[in-house]
Design an enzyme around this catalytic site. Structure first.
Site, short mmCIF file in Angstrom:
data_model
loop_
_atom_site.label_atom_id
_atom_site.label_comp_id
_atom_site.label_asym_id
_atom_site.label_seq_id
_atom_site.Cartn_x
_atom_site.Cartn_y
_atom_site.Cartn_z
N GLY A 340 0.81 -1.23 0.00
CA GLY A 340 0.00 0.00 0.00
C GLY A 340 0.84 1.27 0.00
O GLY A 340 0.43 2.30 -0.55
N GLU A 363 7.58 8.78 -29.52
CA GLU A 363 8.61 8.39 -30.50
C GLU A 363 8.25 7.06 -31.16
O GLU A 363 9.12 6.22 -31.44
CB GLU A 363 10.00 8.38 -29.86
CG GLU A 363 10.35 9.78 -29.33
CD GLU A 363 11.82 10.08 -29.24
OE1 GLU A 363 12.61 9.42 -29.93
OE2 GLU A 363 12.16 10.99 -28.47
P1 FAD Z 1 -2.43 7.38 -32.54
O1 FAD Z 1 -1.47 7.41 -33.65
O2 FAD Z 1 -3.80 7.93 -32.78
O3 FAD Z 1 -2.54 5.88 -32.01
C1 FAD Z 1 -3.61 5.42 -31.19
C2 FAD Z 1 -3.46 3.89 -31.05
O4 FAD Z 1 -3.55 3.28 -32.34
C3 FAD Z 1 -2.10 3.49 -30.48
O5 FAD Z 1 -2.25 2.38 -29.65
C4 FAD Z 1 -1.30 3.10 -31.72
O6 FAD Z 1 -0.27 2.15 -31.44
C5 FAD Z 1 -2.42 2.46 -32.57
N1 FAD Z 1 -2.08 2.47 -34.00
C6 FAD Z 1 -2.00 3.54 -34.83
N2 FAD Z 1 -1.65 3.14 -36.08
C7 FAD Z 1 -1.51 1.78 -36.02
C8 FAD Z 1 -1.16 0.76 -36.98
N3 FAD Z 1 -0.86 1.07 -38.25
N4 FAD Z 1 -1.16 -0.52 -36.56
C9 FAD Z 1 -1.43 -0.83 -35.26
N5 FAD Z 1 -1.75 0.06 -34.31
C10 FAD Z 1 -1.78 1.36 -34.70
N6 FAD Z 1 5.40 14.39 -30.60
C11 FAD Z 1 6.29 15.25 -31.17
O7 FAD Z 1 6.29 15.47 -32.39
N7 FAD Z 1 7.23 15.90 -30.41
C12 FAD Z 1 7.31 15.72 -29.06
O8 FAD Z 1 8.17 16.32 -28.42
C13 FAD Z 1 6.37 14.84 -28.43
N8 FAD Z 1 6.36 14.69 -27.08
C14 FAD Z 1 5.35 14.00 -26.47
C15 FAD Z 1 5.22 14.01 -25.09
C16 FAD Z 1 4.14 13.37 -24.46
C17 FAD Z 1 4.01 13.44 -22.98
C18 FAD Z 1 3.21 12.65 -25.26
C19 FAD Z 1 2.03 11.96 -24.63
C20 FAD Z 1 3.34 12.62 -26.63
C21 FAD Z 1 4.39 13.30 -27.26
N9 FAD Z 1 4.49 13.35 -28.65
C22 FAD Z 1 5.41 14.19 -29.25
C23 FAD Z 1 3.50 12.69 -29.48
C24 FAD Z 1 3.69 11.18 -29.58
O9 FAD Z 1 4.81 10.89 -30.37
C25 FAD Z 1 2.38 10.60 -30.15
O10 FAD Z 1 1.42 10.69 -29.10
C26 FAD Z 1 2.55 9.16 -30.60
O11 FAD Z 1 3.32 9.12 -31.78
C27 FAD Z 1 1.21 8.47 -30.88
O12 FAD Z 1 0.38 9.28 -31.67
P2 FAD Z 1 -1.14 9.54 -31.21
O13 FAD Z 1 -1.10 9.99 -29.80
O14 FAD Z 1 -1.76 10.43 -32.21
O15 FAD Z 1 -1.82 8.11 -31.25
#
Ligand code: FAD
Length: 383
Positions: A340, A363
């Site tokens: 806990g 990334e």
């Molecule tokens: P989506 O792409 O919408 O994905 C949603 C779900 O669908 C995930 O589970 C994904 O794995 C799945 N999915 C999508 N396509 C497929 C596929 N073809 N096959 C199977 N599964 C799939 N970005 C920057 O550019 N610069 C930054 O400095 C940066 N910093 C960040 C810091 C934080 C705290 C966070 C939360 C995010 C940051 N990001 C940044 C963005 C991050 O890289 C994205 O959130 C990430 O790439 C996922 O994109 P999305 O959130 O739009 O999810």
């Protein structure tokens, strides 16, 4: 792979460890609660050369190798992932990319400031509507004389409200998909660029994550980084190395989880003896220990491949995938060892778990890493 650290690598790790113990660990919980790392840390990181590792000395860097960079990243990640992320983005995604793709003028303009911590960089790829499918981004850059005018928005940008320059990706051509994307170095004080901090994150709460909105942002044509239409290659080359840095940060989280679990198990008594004497508690600790070792070896391999000039992108995805999932597992197992008490913020393991969770998302999510590894192994793209 040579697993023996050189004298320089051992020294830089010692420096990073001592810095983390003194300047990061005592404050990490408070920065997490107040949702802001003390910004003075940036100049301190710069003064020690941590923001310029692997950047050539002629541009203000400290010229270390990638294993030294991984060692420093591990140590910072052990202390506070929010601090580790500041370095991974400003150095790992921005400065190193400027060093690799920049013109002489761009290198002279940005690298000394980024390496010293006088300036901070952020990486603007993700948009509200495009995350995993980054090649379909919609921010536009239209040529007007000797300038480009940028319109669009970027989401979840680490260092976003702190940064002085954003390495920004925008569409310059009419081609669909990743063709027609170009990279730009945009000073964040350029008129038309506004930034909004995103609050309420599960973890990395001390880090400045922002949404950027570009409304008629005008930059000179000389702000383009790399050739026109090659922006997606610029982004992917940055991320291939960036994933090694995320993996190293995850090793740090897992190591912190191991240290916390071992220490707690030695002093907490149940059933008349320290819980370290119970076999199932040892199983939790053994599982964390195996995750730490495996994640570390995979990550060091990437650094070794880069330093010896060999291909490394698939190995970097492998390390990032494994280490991020391992960090979540390790932090969760360490929380279990704490019972806990792990669930309240008097102990660090809850924060480790919250901070680890994003590592499987940014990334490139774990699913995207699997598609990259699957493509490399089969020769078939499943994107
Ligand atoms: P989506 O792409 O919408 O994905 C949603 C779900 O669908 C995930 O589970 C994904 O794995 C799945 N999915 C999508 N396509 C497929 C596929 N073809 N096959 C199977 N599964 C799939 N970005 C920057 O550019 N610069 C930054 O400095 C940066 N910093 C960040 C810091 C934080 C705290 C966070 C939360 C995010 C940051 N990001 C940044 C963005 C991050 O890289 C994205 O959130 C990430 O790439 C996922 O994109 P999305 O959130 O739009 O999810």
């Amino acid at each position: 792979m040579n697993l023996e650290l050189s004298e320089e690598q051992t020294a830089v790790r010692g420096l990073a460890r001592e810095f983390t113990e003194r300047e990061v660990v005592p404050y990490a919980a408070e920065w997490d609660r107040s949702e802001s790392v003390d910004r003075a840390i940036v100049k301190k990181l710069g003064a020690l050369g941590f923001l310029g590792l692997t950047v050539p000395e002629e541009y203000g860097g400290s010229g270390g190798d990638h294993l030294a960079y991984v060692l420093v990243t591990e140590e910072l990640g052990r202390g506070d992932s929010a601090v580790r992320g500041i370095v991974s983005v400003s150095l790992g995604l921005v400065a190193k990319t400027v060093a690799a793709w920049g013109t002489e003028d761009q290198k002279r303009a940005w690298l000394p400031r980024l390496c010293s911590g006088d300036a901070l960089g952020c990486f603007g790829l993700t948009e509200p509507g495009t995350g995993s499918d980054a090649g379909s981004l919609t921010t536009r850059a239209v040529r007007e004389g000797d300038a480009y005018v940028l319109d669009g928005s970027k989401m979840f940008i680490t260092n976003g409200t702190w940064a002085d320059v954003v390495l920004l990706f925008a569409r310059t051509g009419g081609e669909p998909g990743h063709r027609g994307i170009s990279a730009f170095l945009v000073p964040t004080d350029t008129p038309g660029l506004t930034r909004r901090e995103i609050h309420g994150k599960l973890g990395l709460r001390g880090q400045a994550t922002a949404e950027l909105v570009l409304d008629g942002v005008r930059v000179p044509a000389s702000a383009m980084l790399g050739p026109e239409g090659k922006g997606f290659s610029v982004a992917m080359s940055a991320l291939a190395k960036g994933r090694m840095s995320v993996a190293a940060g995850c090793v740090g989280i897992a190591q912190a989880a191991l240290d916390a679990a071992v220490s707690y198990a030695a002093q907490r008594e149940q059933f008349g003896r320290p819980i370290a004497h119970h076999q199932l508690v040892q199983e939790l600790i053994a599982d964390i220990s195996v995750d730490v070792d495996a994640a570390r070896l995979l990550t060091w391999r990437v650094a070794d491949l880069i330093d010896s000039g060999q291909p490394f992108a698939t190995e970097s995805s492998t390390a990032k995938l494994f280490a991020s999932e391992a960090a979540v597992r390790a932090a969760s197992n360490a929380l279990q060892v704490h019972g806990g008490y792990g669930y309240i913020d008097e102990y660090p393991v809850g924060k480790l778990l919250r901070d680890a969770r994003v590592m499987t998302l940014y990334e490139g999510t774990s699913q995207i890493q699997k598609l990259l590894i699957g493509r490399a192994r089969t020769g078939v793209s499943a994107f």
